[in-house]
Design a protein around this motif. Structure first.
Motif, PDB file in Angstrom:
ATOM      1  N   GLN A 244       0.099 -11.628  -8.440  1.00 22.07           N
ATOM      2  CA  GLN A 244       1.422 -11.035  -8.233  1.00 22.07           C
ATOM      3  C   GLN A 244       1.430  -9.572  -8.705  1.00 22.07           C
ATOM      4  O   GLN A 244       1.922  -8.691  -8.008  1.00 22.07           O
ATOM      5  N   THR A 245       0.838  -9.347  -9.883  1.00 21.81           N
ATOM      6  CA  THR A 245       0.765  -7.989 -10.410  1.00 21.81           C
ATOM      7  C   THR A 245      -0.031  -7.080  -9.470  1.00 21.81           C
ATOM      8  O   THR A 245       0.340  -5.933  -9.236  1.00 21.81           O
ATOM      9  N   LYS A 246      -1.109  -7.618  -8.901  1.00 20.75           N
ATOM     10  CA  LYS A 246      -1.916  -6.828  -7.976  1.00 20.75           C
ATOM     11  C   LYS A 246      -1.105  -6.342  -6.779  1.00 20.75           C
ATOM     12  O   LYS A 246      -1.272  -5.223  -6.314  1.00 20.75           O
ATOM     13  N   GLY A 247      -0.209  -7.222  -6.294  1.00 23.33           N
ATOM     14  CA  GLY A 247       0.681  -6.846  -5.192  1.00 23.33           C
ATOM     15  C   GLY A 247       1.566  -5.673  -5.572  1.00 23.33           C
ATOM     16  O   GLY A 247       1.683  -4.691  -4.822  1.00 23.33           O
ATOM     17  N   TYR A 248       2.171  -5.751  -6.757  1.00 24.43           N
ATOM     18  CA  TYR A 248       3.049  -4.658  -7.213  1.00 24.43           C
ATOM     19  C   TYR A 248       2.256  -3.370  -7.411  1.00 24.43           C
ATOM     20  O   TYR A 248       2.705  -2.283  -7.038  1.00 24.43           O
ATOM     21  N   ASP A 249       1.064  -3.499  -8.009  1.00 25.77           N
ATOM     22  CA  ASP A 249       0.217  -2.320  -8.238  1.00 25.77           C
ATOM     23  C   ASP A 249      -0.142  -1.639  -6.914  1.00 25.77           C
ATOM     24  O   ASP A 249      -0.168  -0.409  -6.828  1.00 25.77           O
ATOM     25  N   ALA A 250      -0.415  -2.451  -5.902  1.00 25.60           N
ATOM     26  CA  ALA A 250      -0.788  -1.893  -4.596  1.00 25.60           C
ATOM     27  C   ALA A 250       0.357  -1.054  -4.038  1.00 25.60           C
ATOM     28  O   ALA A 250       0.139   0.033  -3.499  1.00 25.60           O
ATOM     29  N   VAL A 251       1.598  -1.542  -4.189  1.00 30.14           N
ATOM     30  CA  VAL A 251       2.755  -0.792  -3.700  1.00 30.14           C
ATOM     31  C   VAL A 251       2.906   0.527  -4.482  1.00 30.14           C
ATOM     32  O   VAL A 251       3.211   1.571  -3.898  1.00 30.14           O
ATOM     33  N   GLN A 252       2.635   0.497  -5.787  1.00 27.70           N
ATOM     34  CA  GLN A 252       2.716   1.728  -6.587  1.00 27.70           C
ATOM     35  C   GLN A 252       1.681   2.745  -6.099  1.00 27.70           C
ATOM     36  O   GLN A 252       1.969   3.930  -5.962  1.00 27.70           O
ATOM     37  N   ARG A 253       0.476   2.246  -5.836  1.00 20.94           N
ATOM     38  CA  ARG A 253      -0.592   3.131  -5.322  1.00 20.94           C
ATOM     39  C   ARG A 253      -0.176   3.759  -4.003  1.00 20.94           C
ATOM     40  O   ARG A 253      -0.365   4.948  -3.772  1.00 20.94           O
ATOM     41  N   LEU A 254       0.415   2.929  -3.137  1.00 17.73           N
ATOM     42  CA  LEU A 254       0.880   3.409  -1.831  1.00 17.73           C
ATOM     43  C   LEU A 254       1.908   4.523  -2.013  1.00 17.73           C
ATOM     44  O   LEU A 254       1.835   5.574  -1.369  1.00 17.73           O
ATOM     45  N   LYS A 255       2.870   4.299  -2.924  1.00 19.88           N
ATOM     46  CA  LYS A 255       3.924   5.306  -3.159  1.00 19.88           C
ATOM     47  C   LYS A 255       3.323   6.619  -3.663  1.00 19.88           C
ATOM     48  O   LYS A 255       3.736   7.701  -3.246  1.00 19.88           O
ATOM     49  N   GLN A 256       2.352   6.523  -4.575  1.00 18.91           N
ATOM     50  CA  GLN A 256       1.706   7.726  -5.093  1.00 18.91           C
ATOM     51  C   GLN A 256       1.020   8.516  -3.973  1.00 18.91           C
ATOM     52  O   GLN A 256       1.126   9.735  -3.903  1.00 18.91           O
ATOM     53  N   GLU A 257       0.331   7.791  -3.108  1.00 18.60           N
ATOM     54  CA  GLU A 257      -0.367   8.445  -1.993  1.00 18.60           C
ATOM     55  C   GLU A 257       0.634   9.120  -1.050  1.00 18.60           C
ATOM     56  O   GLU A 257       0.397  10.227  -0.569  1.00 18.60           O
ATOM     57  N   ILE A 258       1.749   8.442  -0.793  1.00 16.59           N
ATOM     58  CA  ILE A 258       2.765   9.028   0.101  1.00 16.59           C
ATOM     59  C   ILE A 258       3.321  10.313  -0.511  1.00 16.59           C
ATOM     60  O   ILE A 258       3.469  11.330   0.167  1.00 16.59           O
ATOM     61  N   LEU A 259       3.598  10.271  -1.834  1.00 20.34           N
ATOM     62  CA  LEU A 259       4.166  11.438  -2.531  1.00 20.34           C
ATOM     63  C   LEU A 259       3.283  12.670  -2.383  1.00 20.34           C
ATOM     64  O   LEU A 259       3.766  13.777  -2.187  1.00 20.34           O
ATOM     65  N   LYS A 260       1.979  12.476  -2.508  1.00 19.58           N
ATOM     66  CA  LYS A 260       1.095  13.647  -2.406  1.00 19.58           C
ATOM     67  C   LYS A 260       0.549  13.812  -0.993  1.00 19.58           C
ATOM     68  O   LYS A 260      -0.441  14.510  -0.789  1.00 19.58           O
ATOM     69  N   ASP A 261       1.202  13.155  -0.028  1.00 20.74           N
ATOM     70  CA  ASP A 261       0.792  13.226   1.379  1.00 20.74           C
ATOM     71  C   ASP A 261      -0.694  12.924   1.523  1.00 20.74           C
ATOM     72  O   ASP A 261      -1.419  13.606   2.233  1.00 20.74           O
ATOM     73  N   GLY A 262      -1.128  11.889   0.808  1.00 24.56           N
ATOM     74  CA  GLY A 262      -2.545  11.534   0.756  1.00 24.56           C
ATOM     75  C   GLY A 262      -2.912  10.493   1.787  1.00 24.56           C
ATOM     76  O   GLY A 262      -2.358  10.464   2.898  1.00 24.56           O
ATOM     77  N   LEU A 263      -3.833   9.617   1.406  1.00 24.50           N
ATOM     78  CA  LEU A 263      -4.392   8.630   2.321  1.00 24.50           C
ATOM     79  C   LEU A 263      -3.494   7.398   2.402  1.00 24.50           C
ATOM     80  O   LEU A 263      -3.814   6.343   1.858  1.00 24.50           O
ATOM     81  N   ALA A 264      -2.393   7.544   3.122  1.00 23.02           N
ATOM     82  CA  ALA A 264      -1.470   6.421   3.239  1.00 23.02           C
ATOM     83  C   ALA A 264      -0.675   6.485   4.535  1.00 23.02           C
ATOM     84  O   ALA A 264      -0.436   7.558   5.087  1.00 23.02           O
ATOM     85  N   VAL A 265      -0.297   5.308   5.032  1.00 21.62           N
ATOM     86  CA  VAL A 265       0.676   5.213   6.127  1.00 21.62           C
ATOM     87  C   VAL A 265       1.670   4.119   5.762  1.00 21.62           C
ATOM     88  O   VAL A 265       1.371   3.256   4.944  1.00 21.62           O
TER      89      VAL A 265
END
Ligand SMILES: [Zn+2]
Length: 358
Positions: A244-265
């Motif tokens: 469950q924690t891994k799921g939440y962590d993945a979403v945090q990683r996604l948000k960070q990537e979006i913020l810096k216009d990085g490797l995310a969609v």
């Protein structure tokens, strides 16, 4: 019965489909205790809707499936079949699952992908100074147990040593025994390792582990060597919580990537484009979200909404859940998959991904 490892099976299932987008594949997920009534009801429903050759294929495919249901001993089973393609794959499952029967132009893999995500494989070691047991656990069941014991006590009886000599030899023997266990654990080690046992031996043992194995240790449980049942229960809970924690962590990683216009969609159409380009490293999906869409298996085009005829090749399309199709594309390209109930992924369009490249 044609038994499969879950990872390999998902990969195989993600790659087969009916080229004419005909609904010729039947996917059944059945719980041993409750499936009988369910399956009869679903078969009757499907027969009302299917016509001509597709109905004939459905009837034959159901016969194939029923043949495989006869000797079904596990808690649940998954069967994926198409008589037209002479295709049949089964998997025994050790957890309760929701009864599901889906007729589609390709096998329905979402429940399997959920199981693979939620029931992560792990290695459990129970150890004291002269005895160790290594459990290899995958998809909710113990696949293998390796026992290792030290024969120091027997040697003492035979040798009749003095106490001081015995203590010295005992220390050396414990160290040798622990080294043997380190070696065995290295052979078995999954991504996550839990170390357990009474007293301080387990801590001494952890210090002896090479760095790459030590990094995989996710928890240490203090427990009596006889308490195996309790230990297994605690270990399953621990791995589920981590998931469950891994799921939440993945979403945090996604948000960070979006913020810096990085490797995310994120969102349906961007994620769909990325998955078709093989760009996705980690696909993040809202657990129970579905989106109605269509697929042309001929062009391998998927879009949301409803279209009976493919605008590109004019062939017939098949109605699909777009999320399921994204999942199938992702499995074909060996992407990692994380299901989450995080509300934040819902806000980001129910699906998103960390990319390998842009
Ligand atoms: Zn087409």
């Amino acid at each position: 019965m044609n038994q499969e490892n879950i990872n390999d099976l998902i990969r195989v299932l993600s790659e087969v489909y009916d080229e004419n987008s005909e609904n010729t594949f039947v996917s059944l997920y059945a719980n041993k205790k409750t499936y009988k009534k369910f399956i009869d009801h679903r078969i009757r429903e499907c027969k009302l809707i299917l016509k001509d050759d597709i109905l004939k294929n459905f009837n034959k495919t159901i016969e194939d499936i029923k043949g495989n249901l006869k000797n079904f001993n596990s808690k649940s089973i998954g069967i994926f079949a198409s008589n037209k393609y002479n295709f049949l794959k089964t998997i025994s499952l050790s957890m309760k699952i929701q009864n599901t029967l889906i007729v589609d132009s390709s096998p329905y893999i979402r429940p399997l992908a959920r199981i693979e995500d939620e029931w992560e494989s792990f290695t459990l070691l129970l150890i004291n100074s002269n005895y160790a047991k290594i459990f290899s656990v995958s998809t909710g069941k113990i696949d293998d147990i390796k026992k290792i014991s030290s024969d120091i006590i027997n040697k003492h009886k035979k040798g009749g040593w003095s106490q001081a000599r015995f203590n010295r030899i005992r220390k050396g023997a414990i160290k040798a025994f622990l080294s043997d266990v380190v070696e065995e654990l290295q052979k078995k080690a999954e991504k996550s390792i839990i170390i357990s046992g009474p007293g301080t031996t387990k801590n001494i043992f952890i210090e002896m582990l090479p760095k790459n194995i030590k990094n995989k240790v996710v928890d240490v449980i203090d427990i009596s060597i006889e308490d195996e049942k309790k230990l297994l229960k605690e270990s399953f809970e621990l791995i589920a919580n981590r998931e469950q924690t891994k799921g939440y962590d993945a979403v945090q990683r996604l948000k960070q990537e979006i913020l810096k216009d990085g490797l995310a969609v994120y969102g349906l159409s961007e994620t769909l484009d990325a998955v078709k380009n093989g760009q996705i490293d980690l696909l993040i999906i809202e657990k129970d979200y579905r989106m109605k869409g269509w697929i042309c298996e001929n062009c391998q085009v998927v879009e949301k909404g409803i279209k009976k005829v493919c605008p590109y090749c004019k062939n017939k399309t098949s109605e699909v859940d777009v999320i399921e199709e994204i999942l199938e594309f992702a499995e074909r390209t060996d992407a990692n998959i994380e299901f989450t109930d995080s509300k934040e992924i819902a806000d980001l369009g129910h699906v998103g991904a960390i990319l390998r490249f842009k």
